[in-house]
Enzyme design. Structure first.
Site, PDB file in Angstrom:
ATOM      1  N   HIS A  35      -1.416   0.364  -9.712  1.00 26.38           N
ATOM      2  CA  HIS A  35      -2.061  -0.552  -8.748  1.00 26.38           C
ATOM      3  C   HIS A  35      -2.695  -1.752  -9.479  1.00 26.38           C
ATOM      4  O   HIS A  35      -3.914  -1.963  -9.406  1.00 26.38           O
ATOM      5  CB  HIS A  35      -3.103   0.199  -7.904  1.00 26.38           C
ATOM      6  CG  HIS A  35      -3.408  -0.495  -6.601  1.00 26.38           C
ATOM      7  ND1 HIS A  35      -3.789   0.153  -5.465  1.00 26.38           N
ATOM      8  CD2 HIS A  35      -3.381  -1.822  -6.270  1.00 26.38           C
ATOM      9  CE1 HIS A  35      -4.000  -0.715  -4.491  1.00 26.38           C
ATOM     10  NE2 HIS A  35      -3.751  -1.930  -4.963  1.00 26.38           N
ATOM     11  N   ARG A  51       0.861  -1.177   0.000  1.00 26.62           N
ATOM     12  CA  ARG A  51       0.000   0.000   0.000  1.00 26.62           C
ATOM     13  C   ARG A  51       0.901   1.231   0.000  1.00 26.62           C
ATOM     14  O   ARG A  51       1.957   1.240   0.662  1.00 26.62           O
ATOM     15  CB  ARG A  51      -0.897   0.030   1.245  1.00 26.62           C
ATOM     16  CG  ARG A  51      -2.103  -0.906   1.196  1.00 26.62           C
ATOM     17  CD  ARG A  51      -3.143  -0.467   0.163  1.00 26.62           C
ATOM     18  NE  ARG A  51      -4.319  -1.327   0.127  1.00 26.62           N
ATOM     19  CZ  ARG A  51      -4.479  -2.376  -0.674  1.00 26.62           C
ATOM     20  NH1 ARG A  51      -3.514  -2.732  -1.518  1.00 26.62           N
ATOM     21  NH2 ARG A  51      -5.605  -3.076  -0.658  1.00 26.62           N
ATOM     22  N   GLU A  63      -3.231   7.719  -4.316  1.00 24.77           N
ATOM     23  CA  GLU A  63      -3.649   7.224  -5.635  1.00 24.77           C
ATOM     24  C   GLU A  63      -4.958   7.892  -6.075  1.00 24.77           C
ATOM     25  O   GLU A  63      -5.851   8.035  -5.227  1.00 24.77           O
ATOM     26  CB  GLU A  63      -3.923   5.712  -5.570  1.00 24.77           C
ATOM     27  CG  GLU A  63      -2.717   4.891  -5.413  1.00 24.77           C
ATOM     28  CD  GLU A  63      -3.027   3.418  -5.147  1.00 24.77           C
ATOM     29  OE1 GLU A  63      -2.130   2.764  -4.609  1.00 24.77           O
ATOM     30  OE2 GLU A  63      -4.131   2.938  -5.458  1.00 24.77           O
TER      31      GLU A  63
HETATM   32  C1  GLV Z   1      -5.308  -4.963  -3.920  1.00 23.10           C
HETATM   33  O1  GLV Z   1      -4.536  -4.083  -3.692  1.00 23.10           O
HETATM   34  C2  GLV Z   1      -5.836  -5.818  -2.911  1.00 23.10           C
HETATM   35  O2  GLV Z   1      -5.678  -5.524  -1.713  1.00 23.10           O
HETATM   36  O3  GLV Z   1      -6.463  -6.832  -3.257  1.00 23.10           O
END
Ligand code: GLV
Length: 325
Positions: free
Chosen positions: A286, A239, A268
């Site tokens: 992402h 993250r 983001e």
């Molecule tokens: C994506 O970032 C997830 O947490 O599945």
């Protein structure tokens, strides 16, 4: 068909919508934009389930407004977008989608590691530019992967899968986690558990696989970057806020570390402007879990979690089991 109604806040793979429509009334926001917080609260009225995504920020204030909702089924393994204790206090079950994305995410983390180490995006842009004139001894020279040390922060499912890939490439594996992995996993991977400082000082590649928690916020900041080798590469598929992005941009600019590969960002889809112009950073939007098969499975898993809760069955991926008595 049950009278219960489910809100799906944003576009998911169609089989998940069909699965739910066959069983419940469904209010489907099938757009890429999804819903604002106020729209989400409004549309949740009369719904007993919400199928959410990580772009839905479900803090305590929002959760307090979700009258009648029994379950929030997040289409992600990470659930830092949801205040789970607040949901528990309101008797709302919360689920995520673990397991199905482990290998896909590790594939991507390792791909990003390789692309960054061997400068693939720079090479691609260079060939496209028409400026490639000749073979040169140091043209886009990168860092070796084989024989290097991979430091894994967070040795959960995805961290272990990443370490396994590293071992396959002949890397030495160090890891840092509050809990040691089982001895047989350490043996299989020839992995050594070390302190945060040791991992940072010793690793040629540092890959982050921790959840975002108050304890992991800015886990990597200026002081940590300073401890890393000047040839080191940082990979973040966890993250954004796990890394202090401004400190990282500074470190990359000053070459405190050699490069970074980033799939996630602090705000983001905004990216620190310095990261957008530096050459020693590889950026992705992402997408670590974004294989077609995995994103389909994630969509279905969330739908199944929601359906289970509404039919009185304990959902398979319940994050707050204390509410399920
Ligand atoms: C994506 O970032 C997830 O947490 O599945």
């Amino acid at each position: 068909m049950s009278q219960q109604k489910i809100l799906i806040t944003k576009r998911v793979y169609p089989e998940a919508v069909e699965f739910l429509k066959a069983r419940f009334e469904v209010d489907y926001e099938g757009t890429n934009a999804g819903l604002t917080t106020d729209q989400l609260v409004e549309r949740s009225r009369g719904c007993t389930a919400v199928v959410s995504q990580l772009t839905d920020k479900l803090g305590a204030d929002v959760i307090a407004r979700l009258d009648g909702v029994k379950i929030i089924a997040n289409v992600a393994v990470g659930f830092d977008n949801i205040d789970v204790p607040a949901a528990t206090a309101h008797g709302i079950a919360v689920t995520n989608t673990p397991g199905v994305l482990t290998e896909t995410t590790a594939d991507f983390a390792f791909t990003l590691l390789m692309a960054t180490a061997r400068r693939i995006p720079e090479g691609h842009a260079f060939v496209h530019s028409g400026e490639w004139k000749t073979w040169l001894i140091d043209l886009l020279a990168g860092q070796d992967i084989h024989g290097a040390t991979l430091g894994v922060f967070g040795m959960g499912r995805i961290g272990v899968a990443m370490a396994r890939r590293g071992k396959g490439f002949g890397m030495r594996i160090l890891y840092c986690d509050a809990q040691p992995v089982p001895a047989e996993v350490e043996r299989e991977l020839n992995a050594t558990r070390v302190s945060k400082e040791e991992l940072l000082r010793e690793s040629d590649f540092v890959s982050l696989h921790v959840p975002l928690l108050p304890q992991t916020y800015h886990l990597i900041g200026a002081a940590e970057l300073q401890m890393m080798k000047p040839t080191a590469v940082l990979i973040n598929t966890a993250r954004g806020p796990v890394v202090d992005e401004a400190a990282l941009a500074d470190a990359l600019e000053k070459k405190t570390i050699w490069a970074a590969g980033l799939d996630v960002f602090e705000a983001e889809p905004k990216v620190h402007e310095k990261l957008l112009r530096l050459e020693n950073v590889v950026l992705a939007p992402h997408i670590a879990s974004a294989s077609v098969a995995t994103r389909r499975r994630m969509s279905m898993m969330a739908a199944e979690n929601a359906a289970a809760a509404l039919t009185g069955t304990r959902p398979a991926n319940l994050l707050n089991p204390e509410i399920w008595k």
